[in-house]
Design a protein around this motif. Sequence first.
Motif, PDB file in Angstrom:
ATOM      1  N   SER A  72       0.850  -1.190   0.000  1.00 49.50           N
ATOM      2  CA  SER A  72       0.000   0.000   0.000  1.00 49.50           C
ATOM      3  C   SER A  72       0.882   1.235   0.000  1.00 49.50           C
ATOM      4  O   SER A  72       2.034   1.190   0.459  1.00 49.50           O
ATOM      5  CB  SER A  72      -0.921   0.024   1.221  1.00 49.50           C
ATOM      6  N   VAL A  73       0.351   2.312  -0.558  1.00 48.99           N
ATOM      7  CA  VAL A  73       1.075   3.581  -0.574  1.00 48.99           C
ATOM      8  C   VAL A  73       0.086   4.697  -0.251  1.00 48.99           C
ATOM      9  O   VAL A  73      -1.077   4.646  -0.662  1.00 48.99           O
ATOM     10  CB  VAL A  73       1.756   3.824  -1.939  1.00 48.99           C
ATOM     11  N   GLU A  74       0.551   5.679   0.510  1.00 51.78           N
ATOM     12  CA  GLU A  74      -0.303   6.793   0.905  1.00 51.78           C
ATOM     13  C   GLU A  74       0.361   8.117   0.530  1.00 51.78           C
ATOM     14  O   GLU A  74       1.564   8.290   0.738  1.00 51.78           O
ATOM     15  CB  GLU A  74      -0.573   6.752   2.411  1.00 51.78           C
ATOM     16  N   PHE A  75      -0.453   9.014  -0.023  1.00 48.13           N
ATOM     17  CA  PHE A  75       0.006  10.340  -0.419  1.00 48.13           C
ATOM     18  C   PHE A  75      -0.816  11.402   0.295  1.00 48.13           C
ATOM     19  O   PHE A  75      -1.995  11.200   0.591  1.00 48.13           O
ATOM     20  CB  PHE A  75      -0.151  10.560  -1.927  1.00 48.13           C
ATOM     21  N   LYS A  76      -0.185  12.547   0.503  1.00 47.44           N
ATOM     22  CA  LYS A  76      -0.877  13.731   1.011  1.00 47.44           C
ATOM     23  C   LYS A  76      -0.491  14.907   0.125  1.00 47.44           C
ATOM     24  O   LYS A  76       0.686  15.063  -0.203  1.00 47.44           O
ATOM     25  CB  LYS A  76      -0.470  13.997   2.462  1.00 47.44           C
ATOM     26  N   VAL A  77      -1.464  15.708  -0.278  1.00 49.75           N
ATOM     27  CA  VAL A  77      -1.204  16.848  -1.147  1.00 49.75           C
ATOM     28  C   VAL A  77      -1.456  18.137  -0.368  1.00 49.75           C
ATOM     29  O   VAL A  77      -2.501  18.302   0.265  1.00 49.75           O
ATOM     30  CB  VAL A  77      -2.098  16.823  -2.407  1.00 49.75           C
ATOM     31  N   VAL A  78      -0.471  19.034  -0.408  1.00 50.19           N
ATOM     32  CA  VAL A  78      -0.568  20.316   0.288  1.00 50.19           C
ATOM     33  C   VAL A  78      -0.489  21.442  -0.731  1.00 50.19           C
ATOM     34  O   VAL A  78       0.415  21.463  -1.583  1.00 50.19           O
ATOM     35  CB  VAL A  78       0.562  20.484   1.327  1.00 50.19           C
ATOM     36  N   SER A  79      -1.435  22.359  -0.661  1.00 48.98           N
ATOM     37  CA  SER A  79      -1.401  23.550  -1.508  1.00 48.98           C
ATOM     38  C   SER A  79      -0.574  24.613  -0.801  1.00 48.98           C
ATOM     39  O   SER A  79      -0.911  25.044   0.308  1.00 48.98           O
ATOM     40  CB  SER A  79      -2.829  24.058  -1.743  1.00 48.98           C
ATOM     41  N   ILE A  80       0.528  25.023  -1.421  1.00 46.83           N
ATOM     42  CA  ILE A  80       1.412  25.995  -0.786  1.00 46.83           C
ATOM     43  C   ILE A  80       0.737  27.364  -0.690  1.00 46.83           C
ATOM     44  O   ILE A  80       0.893  28.082   0.304  1.00 46.83           O
ATOM     45  CB  ILE A  80       2.741  26.096  -1.551  1.00 46.83           C
TER      46      ILE A  80
END
Length: 232
Positions: free
Chosen positions: A155-163
């Motif tokens: 499994s792989v997990e990502f998190k996206v942050v808007s700068i």
Amino acid sequence: MRTPLLASIMTILFITSCATTKTIKFTDKQPDVYTTDSLKDFLENTKKPKVVLRVPDASINTTSQENKDYLYNAIENQLLSSGFIVRDRQLFNQIIENESNNVDYEQLREKSDTDLIIELTKLDPSILYETNIFYDSNNRQRTQYHGSFKRYGASVEFKVVSIASNEYSGMYKFNYTPCVDGCIVAKSLKDVRKEQREMKKDGDKPYEGVEKQVLEEFIKDATKKLVEEMRY
């Protein structure tokens, strides 16, 4: 009295009857995804979004010390082919370190010329799947009474942050489930007993996880799905 020929034939038939082709299957685990409307709007109006991949050291759960750069490169290459402008992650980390942990996201955006941070928060290449259910050559469900069948998924997990807004814009978890379409296994009774004896003798052994090539293909596919979920 049995003749040598008859005894040989009976021995062959006994050995053959103990070895049968078996197929195991596991149910595919569905992804767990969330994307904010603001991220979808941003990507809809930005043809070439500028992103950087961040990989904290604690994100890798594995007993192997093998270099994982090939996985990070696979993610970045897939982002590039999907129309993103990918910034150098090492240079980005240097900019953050130079800020002495007092990160002003507006300044960070200007200095790095980056819109989004895609963070790989977790990668687990050794998720155990186990079953004692198999299917015979006629696709009939059977039960394995001597031991069980094991395969490893990931499994792989990502998190996206808007700068720009300094907010979490998306969280994503993707799974690799082995043998979804079936894996053929064949174990004789003799092999099963031998395996059980070795397990009792040696105890649990460290596991390396999903094979390198399979893991790389999974990461590429997960990145494709990440882009799709972010945009649509």
